[in-house]
Design a protein around this motif. Structure first.
Motif, PDB file in Angstrom:
ATOM      1  N   UNK A 179      28.568   2.268 -15.333  1.00  0.00           N
ATOM      2  CA  UNK A 179      27.912   2.980 -14.097  1.00  0.00           C
ATOM      3  C   UNK A 179      28.025   4.505 -14.290  1.00  0.00           C
ATOM      4  N   UNK A 180      29.042   5.088 -14.369  1.00  0.00           N
ATOM      5  CA  UNK A 180      29.448   6.555 -14.564  1.00  0.00           C
ATOM      6  C   UNK A 180      30.226   6.836 -15.749  1.00  0.00           C
ATOM      7  N   UNK A 181      29.854   7.968 -16.573  1.00  0.00           N
ATOM      8  CA  UNK A 181      30.453   8.224 -17.804  1.00  0.00           C
ATOM      9  C   UNK A 181      30.663   9.722 -17.547  1.00  0.00           C
ATOM     10  N   UNK A 182      32.178  10.245 -17.204  1.00  0.00           N
ATOM     11  CA  UNK A 182      32.512  11.514 -17.091  1.00  0.00           C
ATOM     12  C   UNK A 182      32.981  11.869 -18.383  1.00  0.00           C
ATOM     13  N   UNK A 183      32.369  13.064 -19.265  1.00  0.00           N
ATOM     14  CA  UNK A 183      32.728  13.187 -20.518  1.00  0.00           C
ATOM     15  C   UNK A 183      32.211  14.763 -20.940  1.00  0.00           C
ATOM     16  N   UNK A 184      33.043  15.486 -21.627  1.00  0.00           N
ATOM     17  CA  UNK A 184      32.543  16.686 -22.285  1.00  0.00           C
ATOM     18  C   UNK A 184      32.589  16.502 -24.017  1.00  0.00           C
ATOM     19  N   UNK A 185      33.820  16.415 -24.450  1.00  0.00           N
ATOM     20  CA  UNK A 185      33.848  16.251 -25.873  1.00  0.00           C
ATOM     21  C   UNK A 185      35.105  15.384 -26.151  1.00  0.00           C
ATOM     22  N   UNK A 186      35.347  14.767 -27.294  1.00  0.00           N
ATOM     23  CA  UNK A 186      36.309  14.006 -27.654  1.00  0.00           C
ATOM     24  C   UNK A 186      37.681  14.735 -28.255  1.00  0.00           C
ATOM     25  N   UNK A 187      37.516  16.151 -28.074  1.00  0.00           N
ATOM     26  CA  UNK A 187      38.825  16.730 -28.550  1.00  0.00           C
ATOM     27  C   UNK A 187      39.732  17.491 -27.653  1.00  0.00           C
ATOM     28  N   UNK A 207      30.158  -2.899 -18.952  1.00  0.00           N
ATOM     29  CA  UNK A 207      30.274  -1.992 -19.819  1.00  0.00           C
ATOM     30  C   UNK A 207      31.910  -2.293 -20.755  1.00  0.00           C
ATOM     31  N   UNK A 208      31.722  -2.151 -21.946  1.00  0.00           N
ATOM     32  CA  UNK A 208      32.789  -2.350 -22.935  1.00  0.00           C
ATOM     33  C   UNK A 208      33.871  -1.605 -22.302  1.00  0.00           C
ATOM     34  N   UNK A 209      33.703  -0.518 -21.796  1.00  0.00           N
ATOM     35  CA  UNK A 209      34.770   0.276 -21.417  1.00  0.00           C
ATOM     36  C   UNK A 209      35.082   0.650 -20.045  1.00  0.00           C
ATOM     37  N   UNK A 210      34.235  -0.054 -19.149  1.00  0.00           N
ATOM     38  CA  UNK A 210      34.530   0.000 -17.749  1.00  0.00           C
ATOM     39  C   UNK A 210      33.496   0.389 -17.084  1.00  0.00           C
ATOM     40  N   UNK A 211      33.336  -0.006 -15.690  1.00  0.00           N
ATOM     41  CA  UNK A 211      32.155   0.726 -14.673  1.00  0.00           C
ATOM     42  C   UNK A 211      32.252   2.045 -14.675  1.00  0.00           C
ATOM     43  N   UNK A 212      33.361   2.815 -14.349  1.00  0.00           N
ATOM     44  CA  UNK A 212      33.510   4.219 -14.383  1.00  0.00           C
ATOM     45  C   UNK A 212      34.431   4.696 -15.687  1.00  0.00           C
ATOM     46  N   UNK A 213      34.347   5.411 -16.503  1.00  0.00           N
ATOM     47  CA  UNK A 213      34.983   5.829 -17.504  1.00  0.00           C
ATOM     48  C   UNK A 213      35.015   7.423 -17.134  1.00  0.00           C
ATOM     49  N   UNK A 214      36.314   7.965 -17.017  1.00  0.00           N
ATOM     50  CA  UNK A 214      36.600   9.170 -16.840  1.00  0.00           C
ATOM     51  C   UNK A 214      37.728   9.865 -18.149  1.00  0.00           C
ATOM     52  N   UNK A 233      37.793  -2.422 -17.491  1.00  0.00           N
ATOM     53  CA  UNK A 233      38.348  -2.300 -16.173  1.00  0.00           C
ATOM     54  C   UNK A 233      37.178  -1.536 -15.266  1.00  0.00           C
ATOM     55  N   UNK A 234      37.460  -1.625 -13.843  1.00  0.00           N
ATOM     56  CA  UNK A 234      36.766  -1.165 -13.136  1.00  0.00           C
ATOM     57  C   UNK A 234      36.693   0.542 -12.915  1.00  0.00           C
ATOM     58  N   UNK A 235      37.679   1.139 -13.296  1.00  0.00           N
ATOM     59  CA  UNK A 235      37.914   2.412 -13.662  1.00  0.00           C
ATOM     60  C   UNK A 235      38.901   2.794 -14.711  1.00  0.00           C
ATOM     61  N   UNK A 236      38.503   3.602 -15.644  1.00  0.00           N
ATOM     62  CA  UNK A 236      39.467   3.687 -16.786  1.00  0.00           C
ATOM     63  C   UNK A 236      39.628   5.341 -16.971  1.00  0.00           C
TER      64      UNK A 236
END
Length: 399
Positions: A179-187, A207-214, A233-236
């Motif tokens: 559903x929602x992916x909150x991301x800027x970089x991996x570092x 989603x393999x990593x959740x509905x919302x990933x922050x 999970x629903x939120x990670x």
């Protein structure tokens, strides 16, 4: 209300002091969306102009992508927008981009879910880019059928967006969030944007990593319903990210809320959970805190106070008055002196989101007859006292 310039000066001074004395500083205040401050004449003008609305994807996508801010995009009630493919730097995308500040995307004049506007299909529906500022709002939509994350929230710490009165249903993502992916970089820890989700539902997403990933952002969830979200999970939350969840329900998900090591649970208030046992290794009807020796913070409520959005009255109201969508929130300015040396558990299976490097878009051809309905479509502009630019102020973190 405190005058805008004075308010910003106070925030700046308080933040400077807190950074000198502690690694986490909390400054409590209240605010509302910028739309509540419009003058009556301005609101009347917008109401008249909003008779022009979008009912076709191509024009909506192009005009939204060209907007630098202070603009409202009204989608016609009953419209289903079907994202179509375009090529950029050899990669395929379908999303429309939010690049400015104070951009409002509304289903009908009042941004109500009852107006039945839908984003359907495609890889992704919307992307918030690193150019986006504060004050953005999406209200009253159903997002369904995305194949690779519905919403990409990829702005910076100066980027804010509110989603309200929305439904995410039957979206998918392999190696990411549905559903929602909150991301800027991996570092860098705590380097991503600020997202608020109010009075919304997340149902049957995979989603393999959740509905919302922050991943390193700040997330606030209030009065939301999560049901039957699978695989993750629903939120990670991880990589220095934080989350506050209140008045929400989690039923029959793979898992409810997973807080990774070096991430933060700021609020767990009046939430309810049952049947969230899809992950056999972590049975927890609450927030699982990996960094706290694997503790489960149980949900405190005995019954669900939130219901699927289709069963409740719309939050946005019926009169089209912009003040009805004003959201009062608590501002928490968080100063984190967290190093980048963190270890992610092997449980995370996500990949690196695809990033645009800039370049000319190449759009697939579309049925030109469908554009005829857009002949009079347009977006609405409004003026607003914004003071100094984003670079000159401390922008509060919405949680």
């Amino acid at each position: 209300h405190i005058p805008q310039k004075l308010d910003r000066a106070m925030l700046l001074e308080a933040t400077k002091m807190s950074m000198k004395t502690t690694s986490i500083a909390l400054l409590l205040a209240t605010t509302s969306t910028a739309s509540a401050n419009k003058s009556p004449n301005q609101s009347d003008k917008q109401a008249k102009e909003s008779k022009h609305c979008y009912d076709h994807w191509a024009k909506f996508r192009d005009n939204l992508g060209d907007s630098t801010g202070d603009e409202t995009f009204v989608v016609c009630p009953g419209t289903t927008l079907h994202p179509t493919k375009y090529i950029e730097d050899g990669d395929t995308f379908t999303d429309a981009e939010i690049k400015g500040r104070n951009i409002r995307i509304m289903c009908g004049n009042n941004g109500s879910y009852d107006n039945k506007c839908t984003f359907s299909g495609g890889l992704s529906h919307l992307t918030v880019t690193e150019e986006a500022g504060a004050g953005n709002l999406v209200s009253g939509f159903k997002f369904t059928g995305a194949e690779d994350t519905s919403i990409n929230a990829w702005g910076t710490t100066h980027s804010h967006i509110i989603f309200q009165d929305c439904v995410w249903e039957n979206n998918k993502a392999a190696g990411g969030s549905a559903a929602i992916n909150i991301w800027k970089n991996d570092e860098d820890n705590a380097s991503a944007m600020n997202v608020i989700v109010n009075t919304s539902s997340f149902i049957n997403n995979e989603g393999d990593d959740g509905a919302i990933v922050n991943q390193g952002g700040n997330l606030a969830v209030d009065n939301c319903y999560f049901s039957n979200n699978k695989l993750g999970w629903a939120i990670e939350v991880f990589q220095g990210g934080s989350v506050g969840v209140s008045n929400s329900c989690f039923e029959d998900n793979f898992g409810p809320i997973y807080i990774w090591k070096h991430a933060y649970l700021l609020q767990n208030s009046n939430n309810y959970g049952i049947g969230n046992n899809g992950d056999p290794d972590y049975i927890c009807d609450g927030a699982y805190l990996e960094g706290d020796n694997g503790q489960c913070s149980p949900f405190p409520a005995d019954e669900c106070s939130a219901r699927p959005l289709t069963t409740v009255d719309s939050r946005s109201g019926d009169d089209g008055n912009d003040a009805t969508i004003a959201v009062t929130v608590t501002l928490i300015v968080v100063g984190l002196l967290v190093g980048v040396g963190f270890i992610l558990r092997k449980k995370f299976r996500g990949g690196i989101p695809m990033v645009r490097l800039g370049g000319k878009r190449k759009y697939y051809s579309e049925d030109e007859n469908n554009d005829k309905a857009d002949a009079n479509a347009g977006s609405l502009r409004f003026n607003e006292e914004t003071g100094e630019g984003d670079d000159n102020v401390v922008v509060p973190i919405y949680v």
